[in-house]
Design an enzyme around this catalytic site. Structure first.
Site, PDB file in Angstrom:
ATOM      1  N   HIS A 100       0.829  -1.205   0.000  1.00 51.24           N
ATOM      2  CA  HIS A 100       0.000   0.000   0.000  1.00 51.24           C
ATOM      3  C   HIS A 100       0.868   1.262   0.000  1.00 51.24           C
ATOM      4  CE1 HIS A 100      -3.471  -2.562   1.180  1.00 51.24           C
ATOM      5  NE2 HIS A 100      -4.098  -1.674   0.454  1.00 51.24           N
ATOM      6  N   GLU A 137      -7.893 -12.218 -11.025  1.00 53.17           N
ATOM      7  CA  GLU A 137      -6.615 -12.161 -10.311  1.00 53.17           C
ATOM      8  C   GLU A 137      -6.209 -13.508  -9.725  1.00 53.17           C
ATOM      9  OE1 GLU A 137      -7.087  -9.348  -7.101  1.00 53.17           O
ATOM     10  OE2 GLU A 137      -9.198  -9.862  -6.887  1.00 53.17           O
ATOM     11  N   ASP A 197      -1.893  -9.468  -8.023  1.00 49.96           N
ATOM     12  CA  ASP A 197      -2.165 -10.770  -7.425  1.00 49.96           C
ATOM     13  C   ASP A 197      -2.043 -11.901  -8.435  1.00 49.96           C
ATOM     14  OD1 ASP A 197      -2.467 -10.368  -4.722  1.00 49.96           O
ATOM     15  OD2 ASP A 197      -4.591  -9.878  -4.842  1.00 49.96           O
ATOM     16  N   CYS A 247      -5.836  -3.294 -14.226  1.00 51.77           N
ATOM     17  CA  CYS A 247      -5.746  -2.266 -13.189  1.00 51.77           C
ATOM     18  C   CYS A 247      -4.586  -2.515 -12.240  1.00 51.77           C
ATOM     19  CB  CYS A 247      -7.064  -2.183 -12.399  1.00 51.77           C
ATOM     20  SG  CYS A 247      -7.503  -3.704 -11.539  1.00 51.77           S
TER      21      CYS A 247
END
Length: 653
Positions: free
Chosen positions: A303, A544, A568, A615
């Site tokens: 993050h 994913e 992922d 994305c």
């Protein structure tokens, strides 16, 4: 004596704020008041003891009152426990909402030079591209230690006075800190109540009276009380240990005559050196003065890395150096694209960076001509370039960069690092504001994607050896309709604008998609009955997992679009922990296995007549853009800082 049983209806139970308000109400009565939960009990006038009981919503408890005003007290307290909104003030309007932070005390940092560091570059994980060179701001926690443990009997009165002054100053600073952050007054009240309780300040005073140094007593009591919260099952209550640590640290710092350095104190441009930074550390920072970021922990898909890219801050994570080396650095140069860091670079290196940074600024300025361009490849293929966002605060940056909508809005950031979950109205207001900002461009809202590695209040996650393969994403949401359905209702309400789309993460199976569809239909029916306007958003899924990629042909028959989460998908296909910097060389989205998986998804989408987006962070990598478009991807979504360059690359293909 009177006693009665009741099922607690307070939303999320007696956590910090409701416990504080309940104890405050109980103190208005002279009678003794006890709460029993199972075989344990607590004084109803102590907020800390109430929190340690871990009373949750819908728990059955026994309330006992004994004294002259016992009847009135019992009735008032029962009424409190029967009200779902008791102890919780109404939320701020969405545009002013700020996630509240645990009082972590802003770990001690040092900007003072200690010793010259390495002059050769050290390679870490490239996390956010760009160049930076400048003064180092070392942000590393230092463990606090008392200079002594015991005192002489004649020193007790002096130590008690010292503690009193330090404690009062810390409470005043706490109040000021939260006012600056725009948080609710009741949060301050809850934390102050914990600090002033017998379990903290009372226990410290007792320990001082028994012959302990004030600082030693404060640190020891704080550690013991925090351990009590950490031993609890409820994740939210466990996280209150952070508040205890923060209160303890602030008082101890004053007693030791020390000060903490915070990222909020950055008054001039610096390169931040740290072991790790939380989302809250970053949120409280003077971001405009962070010209670069270097951490010894973290990965390119953490993050922190995502936030650095969103703000266009060059970053290198997972740097293999000891903290002592970081502490000795006074200046830093870094290349975020190459993952190279120079600690205390030579004059020649600094001069070279000055030239490269000037050239980079010129190139970025030249990209501004692409702001309003609708990118089309030379063979006539239109490609959408959208933005990945995590908050309303990033809207301006995305629009300024010319983002063609939002390809991924990470709703988990609305839920994390706060004391209560956002309700339906708050979410609807946020999603509506987002949709309005980009109308008529599409806005894709990803439903809650949290797991054991990203706790949120109100959800107890199991202990898992690998939370990335565990109870997360749609798996958790389908098991918790009380969490999922308010979010779906909020999305439906925002969809009246016509440009809102909803995307479901961590899909493995067609049945999961069908169950989500059923819940959406149920929410729509309920909104209609209630007379609340709603719209029908397009439904997409994150591809994913290998299971989703291998069955993309089946899934394509159920949804309106695919969005490939390369972060992922790469991790799962390559069987590589993307958070482990030691495995960075194996984490390759351009590996033939990952590219074949992406190709399968694009072929299934093409046969079904639905679009495919990417994305994941690979969407912004210059070398990946031609590959992805060649495989059939029609939309790329990325951090706002990468949008202009992506448009240029597409136009030149």
């Amino acid at each position: 004596m009177l006693e009665t049983e009741i099922v607690v209806k307070v939303s999320e139970g007696l956590h910090a704020r409701p416990a504080t308000q309940f104890a405050k109400l109980a103190k208005e009565f002279s009678c003794s008041l006890q709460i029993f939960r199972g075989t344990t009990s607590a004084d109803a006038k102590s907020a800390v003891k109430l929190m340690l009981l871990g009373i949750k919503q819908d728990d059955q408890i026994l309330l006992r009152a004994d004294g002259s005003d016992e009847s009135v007290a019992l009735n008032r307290l029962l009424a409190f426990l029967s009200e779902p909104s008791a102890g919780v003030q109404p939320a701020k309007p969405a545009q002013a909402q700020e996630a509240s932070a645990p009082l972590d005390g802003s770990p001690t940092g040092s900007a003072e030079p200690v010793a010259p560091g390495a002059v050769q570059p050290v390679r870490g994980v490239p996390a956010s591209e760009g160049l930076a060179c400048g003064e180092a701001f070392v942000y590393l926690p230092e463990a606090l230690r008392a200079t002594r443990q015991f005192i002489e009997p004649h020193e007790v009165a002096t130590e008690l006075d010292r503690f009193g002054v330090a404690f009062a100053g810390s409470i005043a600073a706490l109040d000021q800190q939260f006012k600056t952050m725009g948080c609710h007054e009741d949060i301050v009240e809850a934390l102050a109540d914990v600090a002033q309780s017998d379990e903290f300040s009372g226990a410290v005073k007792q320990r001082i009276a028994s012959g302990w140094d004030a600082a030693a007593a404060t640190l020891q009591v704080g550690e013991e009380l925090a351990a009590s919260f950490l031993a609890m099952d409820d994740e939210y209550l466990r996280s209150r240990a952070d508040d205890i640590h923060g209160i303890t640290r602030q008082v101890a710092l004053r007693l030791l005559g020390m000060e903490d350095v915070s990222l909020a104190c950055l008054s001039r441009p610096c390169v931040v050196l740290a072991a790790d930074l939380s989302a809250l550390d970053f949120a409280r920072a003077q971001v405009a003065n962070i010209v670069g970021l270097v951490c010894t922990k973290g990965s390119a898909t953490s993050h922190l890395a995502i936030m650095a890219r969103s703000h266009g801050i060059p970053a290198v994570l997972g740097l293999p150096v000891d903290e002592a080396v970081l502490r000795g650095a006074t200046r830093v140069a870094l290349d975020g694209a190459q993952g190279q860091v120079w600690l205390d670079p030579s004059p020649d290196v600094e001069a070279g960076f000055a030239t490269r940074i000037a050239q980079e600024k010129s190139r970025h300025a030249a990209l501004s001509v692409y702001r309003d361009v609708e990118p089309v490849t030379r063979d006539g293929r239109h490609v959408e370039i959208a933005a990945n966002l995590g908050s309303l605060g990033e809207i301006d940056a995305a629009r300024e960069a010319g983002a063609m909508g939002v390809g991924l809005f990470r709703t988990e950031l609305l839920f994390m690092d706060r004391r209560t979950m956002p309700d339906e109205d708050e979410q609807a207001a946020i999603y509506t504001q987002l949709a309005q900002a980009f109308h008529p461009r599409p806005v894709v809202i990803r439903t809650l994607d949290v797991g054991g590695d990203k706790p949120v209040p109100g959800i107890v996650f199991p202990e898992e050896d690998n939370p990335f393969l565990g109870w997360r994403g749609v798996r958790m949401c389908l098991d918790r309709p009380d969490v999922f359905m308010p979010q779906l209702r909020a999305v439906l309400r925002a969809a009246t604008l016509g440009n809102v789309q909803v995307m479901i993460p961590m899909i493995d199976d067609v049945d999961e998609v069908r169950r989500v569809k059923t819940l959406i239909a149920t929410c729509a029916e309920a909104l209609t009955r209630e007379g609340i306007a709603w719209g029908q958003p397009k439904l997409g899924i994150m591809v994913e997992t290998p299971a989703a990629a291998l069955t993309a042909d089946l899934l394509a028959q159920e949804v309106d679009f695919f969005s490939i989460g390369t972060n992922d998908l790469t991790q799962y296909v390559m069987a590589v922990d993307r958070m482990n910097p030691d495995l960075a060389s194996l984490y390759r989205t351009d590996h033939p296995a990952v590219l074949r998986a992406i190709g399968m998804v694009c072929e299934a989408a093409r046969n079904a007549g639905i679009p495919v987006a990417v994305c994941g962070e690979a969407a912004a990598r210059p070398e990946m853009i031609p590959l992805l478009i060649g495989l059939g991807v029609s939309e790329l979504s990325m951090s706002p800082s990468s949008v202009l360059r992506a448009k240029k690359i597409v136009c030149e293909l």
